[in-house]
Design an enzyme around this catalytic site. Sequence first.
Site, PDB file in Angstrom:
ATOM      1  CE  LYS A 132      -0.671  -0.673   4.687  1.00  0.00           C
ATOM      2  NZ  LYS A 132      -2.025  -1.655   5.821  1.00  0.00           N
ATOM      3  CE  LYS A 180      19.852   8.132   1.812  1.00  0.00           C
ATOM      4  NZ  LYS A 180      19.828   7.671   1.008  1.00  0.00           N
ATOM      5  CE1 TYR A 234      27.198   3.745  43.112  1.00  0.00           C
ATOM      6  CE2 TYR A 234      26.185   5.547  43.997  1.00  0.00           C
ATOM      7  CZ  TYR A 234      27.045   4.327  43.967  1.00  0.00           C
ATOM      8  OH  TYR A 234      26.700   3.460  45.355  1.00  0.00           O
ATOM      9  CG  HIS A 252      31.418  -7.898  47.898  1.00  0.00           C
ATOM     10  ND1 HIS A 252      31.239  -6.810  47.266  1.00  0.00           N
ATOM     11  CD2 HIS A 252      31.674  -7.909  48.856  1.00  0.00           C
ATOM     12  CE1 HIS A 252      31.040  -5.625  48.291  1.00  0.00           C
ATOM     13  NE2 HIS A 252      31.442  -6.157  49.614  1.00  0.00           N
ATOM     14  N   GLY A 304      24.654  -6.536  55.795  1.00  0.00           N
ATOM     15  CA  GLY A 304      24.618  -5.583  54.806  1.00  0.00           C
ATOM     16  C   GLY A 304      24.513  -6.937  53.373  1.00  0.00           C
ATOM     17  CG  ASN A 363      40.796 -22.300  41.322  1.00  0.00           C
ATOM     18  OD1 ASN A 363      40.163 -23.105  40.262  1.00  0.00           O
ATOM     19  ND2 ASN A 363      42.170 -22.170  41.849  1.00  0.00           N
ATOM     20  NE  ARG A 396      40.556 -26.405  42.325  1.00  0.00           N
ATOM     21  CZ  ARG A 396      38.702 -26.169  42.146  1.00  0.00           C
ATOM     22  NH1 ARG A 396      38.065 -26.113  43.038  1.00  0.00           N
ATOM     23  NH2 ARG A 396      38.925 -25.562  40.536  1.00  0.00           N
ATOM     24  CG  ASP A 448      48.190 -29.712  46.589  1.00  0.00           C
ATOM     25  OD1 ASP A 448      47.066 -30.426  46.371  1.00  0.00           O
ATOM     26  OD2 ASP A 448      49.118 -29.190  46.243  1.00  0.00           O
ATOM     27  NE  ARG A 484      35.548 -26.303  33.280  1.00  0.00           N
ATOM     28  CZ  ARG A 484      36.707 -26.374  32.691  1.00  0.00           C
ATOM     29  NH1 ARG A 484      37.604 -26.710  33.025  1.00  0.00           N
ATOM     30  NH2 ARG A 484      36.351 -25.088  31.885  1.00  0.00           N
TER      31      ARG A 484
END
Length: 513
Positions: free
Chosen positions: A65, A137, A215, A275, A304, A417, A437, A467, A509
């Site tokens: 159209k 444009k 921020y 965190h 907190g 780790n 680790r 270890d 893993r």
Amino acid sequence: MAIKRALLSVSDKTGIVSFAAELAKLDVELISTGGTKKLLEDNGIPVKGISEVTGFPEILDGRVKTLHPTVHSGLLAIRDNEEHQKQMKELDMDYIDMVIVNLYPFQQTIEKPDVTYEDAIENIDIGGPTMLRSAAKNHAFVTVVVDASDYEAVLQDMQQQGDTTLDLRKKLAAKVFRHTAAYDSLISEYLSHQLGETFPERMTVTYEKVQELRYGENPHQKAAFYKKPMASEGNLLTAEQIHGKELSYNNIHDANAALQIVKEYEQPAVVAVKHMNPCGVGIGETIASAYQKAYEADPTSIFGGIVAANRTIDEETASKLNEIFLEIVLAPDFTEEALTILKQKKNIRLLKMGEISSHTEPELLLSSVEGGMLVQDSDVKQVESAELQVVTERAPSEDELKQLLFAWKVVKHVKSNAIVLAKDNMTIGVGAGQMNRVGAAKIAIEQAGEKAEGSVLASDAFFPMGDTLAFAAKAGIKAVIQPGGSIRDEESIQVANEYGIAMVFTGARHFKH
């Protein structure tokens, strides 16, 4: 240059009648199509049909159209170009000074649960984007409006000076190209999904801004919060904030981390995050008992922090939560009694999530790097007890197995780790983000203290040597879950056998960077 002619064709008709009426008062000739034309006529607004302008009927069920030289010459002609002026006059074509167009509702169509492929394709707009692009444009001369929220600014300019300013036309043109890019991005994403193309040769994504943030990660960084169209339910973008000040950039990151962990559990569960790492996770018969375990896991770090629960917060739980300072509490819902308690603190953010369901299908995760982007499936891998491989002489007891699977769900969300110690359906030690680790294990064991005796240990990746196991054994750890797959697995197995530790391999893993 005064605006004399405008072309209107909108799917979303919000505000279009009053806007068109104001344009008519300013002696702007209105041209329109289909449903928009009928709506204006029904409201007594003088309007011409597009076929009157093009001299050609709308055909193919309206598919064609506005795709006509008369329309696009009127939009694309450079008004101060003498050759363009000459051609327009020779062809008896008029300029179109304004385009008001929004597109077929492709997103709303594909969001319908019963949408067919054919319906989706039919709602791909062709003429609309073409007109928008032509007008944008040529924004030096043409005003293009794709968003009803811009109607008022356009009218203000026109009422003051008969035309829009070049600055406004530039802004509107930029918005158009963002809009059409997002529209095409949704289409390409839908078609790619239909074909099962997860990683196509070009990836385009689009997000809609939810809010500007005060921020970013630090006060000197700017930030904003965006949402993905058609995002699944049960995320922070669909949450209702029912109390507290605005979420910050770090709040959002931490709250999302807590939410992803709590989604791992079907039992009443509470997760405390600081965190981006869990500092306490507990499951119990009630949400109050689950919170008590999450709190006792690390009473220092939870202060907190952000708390996520997968059950409604009741009065008992709220009373416990109210004893310490928390940034955010998110849950499916809150009882009235719980809200009365928690709202006593002005700044605590309370997020009502609605249903919190576990992950079933992976979503694409995008992570920016300088000059590019990494894309991967989200980690929704689950491990059932039947999949575990017992590699030691002693198999874990029934309770140890439960604790191992509990800890495995937590360690998946800890920065690598990662080592997690668990006992009695709660974390008792978390070692996160260490360069080796053994270091992660030392942190987790030191945090657990005497509780380490008889606990289980989860490691997000294999032990490169024995270890870590030797260190864990000396702390009294009785069972270990890890992926396996090291060339020195046998060394770890021998150490485990030496100390009577039961160890199972998952074969998967959970690195988290």
